[in-house]
Structure formats: structure tokens, C-alpha cells
Write a protein that holds these residues in place. Structure first.
Motif, PDB file in Angstrom:
ATOM      1  N   LYS A  14       0.834  -1.206   0.000  1.00 14.99           N
ATOM      2  CA  LYS A  14       0.000   0.000   0.000  1.00 14.99           C
ATOM      3  C   LYS A  14       0.871   1.259   0.000  1.00 14.99           C
ATOM      4  O   LYS A  14       0.647   2.174  -0.791  1.00 14.99           O
ATOM      5  CB  LYS A  14      -0.911   0.025   1.240  1.00 14.99           C
ATOM      6  CG  LYS A  14      -1.867  -1.159   1.354  1.00 14.99           C
ATOM      7  CD  LYS A  14      -2.760  -1.055   2.585  1.00 14.99           C
ATOM      8  CE  LYS A  14      -2.011  -1.162   3.894  1.00 14.99           C
ATOM      9  NZ  LYS A  14      -1.456  -2.496   4.185  1.00 14.99           N
ATOM     10  N   GLY A  15       1.841   1.290   0.926  1.00 16.34           N
ATOM     11  CA  GLY A  15       2.692   2.479   1.037  1.00 16.34           C
ATOM     12  C   GLY A  15       3.521   2.705  -0.215  1.00 16.34           C
ATOM     13  O   GLY A  15       3.622   3.832  -0.726  1.00 16.34           O
ATOM     14  N   THR A  16       4.089   1.630  -0.731  1.00 16.91           N
ATOM     15  CA  THR A  16       4.925   1.716  -1.933  1.00 16.91           C
ATOM     16  C   THR A  16       4.117   2.284  -3.104  1.00 16.91           C
ATOM     17  O   THR A  16       4.549   3.208  -3.804  1.00 16.91           O
ATOM     18  CB  THR A  16       5.422   0.295  -2.303  1.00 16.91           C
ATOM     19  OG1 THR A  16       6.077  -0.271  -1.171  1.00 16.91           O
ATOM     20  CG2 THR A  16       6.338   0.313  -3.504  1.00 16.91           C
ATOM     21  N   THR A  32      -1.609   6.596   7.438  1.00 14.20           N
ATOM     22  CA  THR A  32      -1.680   6.641   8.908  1.00 14.20           C
ATOM     23  C   THR A  32      -0.454   5.961   9.519  1.00 14.20           C
ATOM     24  O   THR A  32      -0.001   6.354  10.586  1.00 14.20           O
ATOM     25  CB  THR A  32      -2.985   6.013   9.424  1.00 14.20           C
ATOM     26  OG1 THR A  32      -3.244   4.793   8.736  1.00 14.20           O
ATOM     27  CG2 THR A  32      -4.148   6.969   9.234  1.00 14.20           C
ATOM     28  N   GLU A  58      -0.585  -4.594  16.874  1.00 12.72           N
ATOM     29  CA  GLU A  58      -2.015  -4.347  17.099  1.00 12.72           C
ATOM     30  C   GLU A  58      -2.405  -3.027  16.450  1.00 12.72           C
ATOM     31  O   GLU A  58      -1.543  -2.206  16.136  1.00 12.72           O
ATOM     32  CB  GLU A  58      -2.288  -4.268  18.610  1.00 12.72           C
ATOM     33  CG  GLU A  58      -2.024  -5.578  19.327  1.00 12.72           C
ATOM     34  CD  GLU A  58      -2.010  -5.416  20.842  1.00 12.72           C
ATOM     35  OE1 GLU A  58      -2.350  -4.332  21.348  1.00 12.72           O
ATOM     36  OE2 GLU A  58      -1.632  -6.403  21.497  1.00 12.72           O
ATOM     37  N   GLN A  93     -13.616   2.927  11.944  1.00  9.77           N
ATOM     38  CA  GLN A  93     -12.861   3.989  11.256  1.00  9.77           C
ATOM     39  C   GLN A  93     -13.541   4.361   9.936  1.00  9.77           C
ATOM     40  O   GLN A  93     -13.560   5.531   9.540  1.00  9.77           O
ATOM     41  CB  GLN A  93     -11.418   3.544  10.991  1.00  9.77           C
ATOM     42  CG  GLN A  93     -10.580   3.425  12.268  1.00  9.77           C
ATOM     43  CD  GLN A  93      -9.121   3.091  12.002  1.00  9.77           C
ATOM     44  OE1 GLN A  93      -8.675   3.016  10.855  1.00  9.77           O
ATOM     45  NE2 GLN A  93      -8.361   2.881  13.068  1.00  9.77           N
ATOM     46  N   ARG A 126      11.772  -6.067   4.383  1.00 12.73           N
ATOM     47  CA  ARG A 126      11.688  -4.618   4.629  1.00 12.73           C
ATOM     48  C   ARG A 126      12.483  -4.244   5.873  1.00 12.73           C
ATOM     49  O   ARG A 126      13.166  -3.222   5.884  1.00 12.73           O
ATOM     50  CB  ARG A 126      10.216  -4.209   4.784  1.00 12.73           C
ATOM     51  CG  ARG A 126      10.018  -2.721   4.935  1.00 12.73           C
ATOM     52  CD  ARG A 126       8.554  -2.324   4.940  1.00 12.73           C
ATOM     53  NE  ARG A 126       7.840  -2.891   6.081  1.00 12.73           N
ATOM     54  CZ  ARG A 126       6.545  -2.714   6.316  1.00 12.73           C
ATOM     55  NH1 ARG A 126       5.816  -2.012   5.457  1.00 12.73           N
ATOM     56  NH2 ARG A 126       5.975  -3.259   7.360  1.00 12.73           N
ATOM     57  N   ARG A 139      -0.085  -9.337  13.108  1.00 12.99           N
ATOM     58  CA  ARG A 139      -0.713  -8.309  12.261  1.00 12.99           C
ATOM     59  C   ARG A 139      -1.648  -8.953  11.247  1.00 12.99           C
ATOM     60  O   ARG A 139      -2.709  -8.407  10.922  1.00 12.99           O
ATOM     61  CB  ARG A 139       0.364  -7.470  11.571  1.00 12.99           C
ATOM     62  CG  ARG A 139       1.087  -6.574  12.557  1.00 12.99           C
ATOM     63  CD  ARG A 139       2.358  -6.009  11.976  1.00 12.99           C
ATOM     64  NE  ARG A 139       2.105  -5.033  10.944  1.00 12.99           N
ATOM     65  CZ  ARG A 139       3.017  -4.597  10.094  1.00 12.99           C
ATOM     66  NH1 ARG A 139       4.253  -5.063  10.167  1.00 12.99           N
ATOM     67  NH2 ARG A 139       2.713  -3.715   9.195  1.00 12.99           N
ATOM     68  N   GLY A 167       3.665  -9.971  -8.110  1.00 16.60           N
ATOM     69  CA  GLY A 167       4.332  -9.484  -9.321  1.00 16.60           C
ATOM     70  C   GLY A 167       5.205  -8.289  -9.017  1.00 16.60           C
ATOM     71  O   GLY A 167       5.335  -7.861  -7.865  1.00 16.60           O
TER      72      GLY A 167
HETATM   73  P1  B4P Z   1       1.374   0.536   7.797  1.00 19.93           P
HETATM   74  O1  B4P Z   1       2.389   1.612   7.845  1.00 19.93           O
HETATM   75  O2  B4P Z   1       0.057   0.846   7.183  1.00 19.93           O
HETATM   76  O3  B4P Z   1       2.168  -0.615   7.003  1.00 19.93           O
HETATM   77  P2  B4P Z   1       1.945  -2.016   6.315  1.00 19.93           P
HETATM   78  O4  B4P Z   1       0.491  -2.370   6.244  1.00 19.93           O
HETATM   79  O5  B4P Z   1       2.839  -2.962   7.073  1.00 19.93           O
HETATM   80  O6  B4P Z   1       2.646  -2.015   4.905  1.00 19.93           O
HETATM   81  P3  B4P Z   1       2.253  -1.668   3.399  1.00 19.93           P
HETATM   82  O7  B4P Z   1       1.096  -2.442   2.882  1.00 19.93           O
HETATM   83  O8  B4P Z   1       2.193  -0.169   3.295  1.00 19.93           O
HETATM   84  O9  B4P Z   1       3.544  -2.279   2.645  1.00 19.93           O
HETATM   85  P4  B4P Z   1       4.817  -1.613   1.955  1.00 19.93           P
HETATM   86  O10 B4P Z   1       4.463  -0.723   0.816  1.00 19.93           O
HETATM   87  O11 B4P Z   1       5.709  -1.008   3.025  1.00 19.93           O
HETATM   88  O12 B4P Z   1       1.054   0.005   9.287  1.00 19.93           O
HETATM   89  C1  B4P Z   1       2.025  -0.120  10.337  1.00 19.93           C
HETATM   90  C2  B4P Z   1       1.351  -0.164  11.742  1.00 19.93           C
HETATM   91  O13 B4P Z   1       0.761   1.140  12.049  1.00 19.93           O
HETATM   92  C3  B4P Z   1       0.175  -1.134  11.931  1.00 19.93           C
HETATM   93  O14 B4P Z   1       0.595  -2.438  12.285  1.00 19.93           O
HETATM   94  C4  B4P Z   1      -0.637  -0.453  13.085  1.00 19.93           C
HETATM   95  O15 B4P Z   1      -0.105  -0.744  14.348  1.00 19.93           O
HETATM   96  C5  B4P Z   1      -0.468   1.022  12.796  1.00 19.93           C
HETATM   97  N1  B4P Z   1      -1.586   1.621  12.022  1.00 19.93           N
HETATM   98  C6  B4P Z   1      -1.486   2.174  10.765  1.00 19.93           C
HETATM   99  N2  B4P Z   1      -2.685   2.632  10.358  1.00 19.93           N
HETATM  100  C7  B4P Z   1      -3.564   2.376  11.361  1.00 19.93           C
HETATM  101  C8  B4P Z   1      -4.974   2.616  11.530  1.00 19.93           C
HETATM  102  N3  B4P Z   1      -5.712   3.205  10.563  1.00 19.93           N
HETATM  103  N4  B4P Z   1      -5.561   2.218  12.673  1.00 19.93           N
HETATM  104  C9  B4P Z   1      -4.863   1.630  13.648  1.00 19.93           C
HETATM  105  N5  B4P Z   1      -3.528   1.365  13.558  1.00 19.93           N
HETATM  106  C10 B4P Z   1      -2.872   1.743  12.430  1.00 19.93           C
HETATM  107  O16 B4P Z   1       5.532  -2.890   1.329  1.00 19.93           O
HETATM  108  C11 B4P Z   1       6.138  -3.891   2.166  1.00 19.93           C
HETATM  109  C12 B4P Z   1       7.473  -4.337   1.602  1.00 19.93           C
HETATM  110  O17 B4P Z   1       7.249  -5.029   0.365  1.00 19.93           O
HETATM  111  C13 B4P Z   1       8.451  -3.204   1.276  1.00 19.93           C
HETATM  112  O18 B4P Z   1       9.740  -3.600   1.626  1.00 19.93           O
HETATM  113  C14 B4P Z   1       8.333  -3.030  -0.236  1.00 19.93           C
HETATM  114  O19 B4P Z   1       9.543  -2.567  -0.828  1.00 19.93           O
HETATM  115  C15 B4P Z   1       8.028  -4.453  -0.685  1.00 19.93           C
HETATM  116  N6  B4P Z   1       7.186  -4.517  -1.879  1.00 19.93           N
HETATM  117  C16 B4P Z   1       6.106  -3.747  -2.173  1.00 19.93           C
HETATM  118  N7  B4P Z   1       5.582  -4.108  -3.363  1.00 19.93           N
HETATM  119  C17 B4P Z   1       6.349  -5.161  -3.818  1.00 19.93           C
HETATM  120  C18 B4P Z   1       6.307  -5.982  -5.005  1.00 19.93           C
HETATM  121  N8  B4P Z   1       5.375  -5.814  -5.968  1.00 19.93           N
HETATM  122  N9  B4P Z   1       7.234  -6.952  -5.134  1.00 19.93           N
HETATM  123  C19 B4P Z   1       8.185  -7.157  -4.178  1.00 19.93           C
HETATM  124  N10 B4P Z   1       8.288  -6.394  -3.044  1.00 19.93           N
HETATM  125  C20 B4P Z   1       7.377  -5.417  -2.872  1.00 19.93           C
END
Ligand code: B4P
Length: 189
Positions: A14-16, A32, A58, A93, A126, A139, A167
Motif C-alpha cells: 500500500k505504502g509503496t 496513517t 495491534e 474507522q 523490509r 498483524r 508481481g
Molecule cells: P502501515 O504503515 O500501514 O504498514 P503495512 O500495512 O505494514 O505495509 P504496506 O502495505 O504499506 O507495505 P509496503 O508498501 O511497506 O502500518 C504499520 C502499523 O501502524 C500497523 O501495524 C498499526 O499498528 C499502525 N496503524 C497504521 N494505520 C492504522 C490505523 N488506521 N488504525 C490503527 N492502527 C494503524 O511494502 C512492504 C514491503 O514489500 C516493502 O519492503 C516493499 O519494498 C516491498 N514490496 C512492495 N511491493 C512489492 C512488489 N510488488 N514486489 C516485491 N516487493 C514489494
């Protein structure tokens, strides 16, 4: 105008993808996770409260998350369109978001589907402090219990499109852009 949500399990990208799409299209990126990590890094009272929840994998309490998001959603830069990344994370939310946006609601929700083993592989690669295997597994459990019900919630409203998040970055980007910027409904007012 695009007022969209990227929804999906931890580590699905999502973040990427939100960072890339917002830069390319001039949209406001509202993450967030990033806002919470900045609050933790700055040692703000809110960050101190949030840290333990994040370390355990959490969800941070809703009122803390929305306190960070509210002013940004109301800012003039949100008026040109935005992508929400990591919010909403549960049905409460989503209700708060509806109240905040009123009639000018969400135009599209992109659900990014990814297998658990690929999630674990990507997150271990990551290497953030909350990316240890027990925390990642927790998670995923929290995602299924609290966030996955949003798939049905937005599908019933006709807003949801599911894409395959396996992909390369470019392949996933093409699928997301196809939903948000090529499909005329992606920009539904
Ligand atoms: P988030 O910051 O939202 O992170 P995430 O879900 O772990 O990761 P995301 O899906 O963004 O993956 P990314 O691009 O980094 O949440 C962190 C914490 O914050 C939560 O656990 C919670 O505690 C809290 N939180 C956040 N929002 C909240 C809310 N609304 N309510 C309550 N708590 C909340 O990608 C992951 C990795 O994969 C990276 O290294 C990337 O380079 C790699 N990658 C991405 N796409 C790829 C691809 N196509 N191929 C290969 N690698 C890939």
C-alpha cells in the motif's frame, strides 16, 4: 476527482504504491502508518501512546489515529484529491471517515490481494522494527479479524475493485492505475 482508499494486508505494498501514484498524479498521500511512525519518532504524547500497539502488531486506538488524520483531510491540499493508505483499518474507522467526508465521499477502494507467505517474505525483507515474524503473524491475525470485513463493507457500496498484488512493482502499479486513472468510475465525483 480521485478520493480513494488502498486496502489490503500488511506488506501488500500500500505504502509503496500510494507514494508512487500520488507523486505521479499530484494527489495528497495520507498514510496513517507514516503519521504514527513520525509521532513515535518525535516522541509526541500521541506517539508515546501509539508505540506499544505498533510494536505488538495491534491496531492503534481509533481516536489517536483520527486525531492525526483529521486536519490533513480538511487541508486545502486534500481538495485536489487524495489516496488513503492504511486507513480505514476497521468498520468504526470507515464510519468516522463517512462522517468526516459527508456527501463528497470515497470514490474508489482498491483491495490489494496477496498470499500470506509472500507477505511474510516481503516484510522480513523490509526490516522495520515491527517486521519480526511473530509480530507479522499477529498483524495478519488482526487484519483478518478487524480489517478484512471492510472488503464486504465497500463491495456492498459498489466501490471495491480487487487487484492481484503479486508481481513486480511495475505490474502492480499498472493494475492500480488501471482502476484509479483509466476506469472512468475511478474518478467518480
Ligand atoms: P502501515 O504503515 O500501514 O504498514 P503495512 O500495512 O505494514 O505495509 P504496506 O502495505 O504499506 O507495505 P509496503 O508498501 O511497506 O502500518 C504499520 C502499523 O501502524 C500497523 O501495524 C498499526 O499498528 C499502525 N496503524 C497504521 N494505520 C492504522 C490505523 N488506521 N488504525 C490503527 N492502527 C494503524 O511494502 C512492504 C514491503 O514489500 C516493502 O519492503 C516493499 O519494498 C516491498 N514490496 C512492495 N511491493 C512489492 C512488489 N510488488 N514486489 C516485491 N516487493 C514489494
Amino acid at each position: 476527482m480521485v478520493r480513494a482508499v488502498l486496502l489490503g494486508p500488511p506488506g501488500c505494498g500500500k505504502g509503496t504504491q500510494a507514494t508512487r501514484a500520488c507523486k505521479a498524479r499530484g494527489l495528497l498521500h495520507l498514510s496513517t502508518g507514516d503519521l504514527l511512525r513520525a509521532a513515535v519518532r518525535d516522541g509526541t504524547p500521541l506517539g508515546l501512546k501509539a508505540q506499544g500497539f505498533m510494536d505488538r502488531g495491534e491496531l492503534v486506538p481509533d481516536e489517536l489515529v483520527f486525531a492525526l488524520l483529521r486536519e490533513r483531510l480538511r487541508s486545502p491540499s486534500a481538495g485536489a484529491g487524495f489516496l488513503l493508505d492504511g486507513f480505514p483499518r476497521n468498520v468504526a474507522q470507515a464510519g468516522t471517515l463517512d462522517l468526516e467526508l459527508g456527501a463528497s465521499g470515497i470514490t474508489r477502494v482498491v483491495h490489494m490481494r496477496l498470499d500470506d507467505e509472500e507477505i511474510v517474505r516481503r516484510l522480513l525483507g523490509r526490516g522495520r522494527p515491527d517486521d519480526t515474524e511473530p509480530v507479522i503473524r499477529n498483524r495478519l491475525k488482526v487484519y483478518r479479524a478487524e480489517t478484512a470485513p471492510l472488503i464486504d463493507f465497500y463491495d456492498r457500496r459498489g466501490l471495491l475493485v480487487t487487484i492481484d498484488a503479486h508481481g513486480t512493482l511495475e505490474a502492480v502499479a499498472g493494475r492500480i492505475d488501471g482502476v484509479l486513472f483509466a476506469d472512468p468510475r475511478g474518478g467518480r465525483a
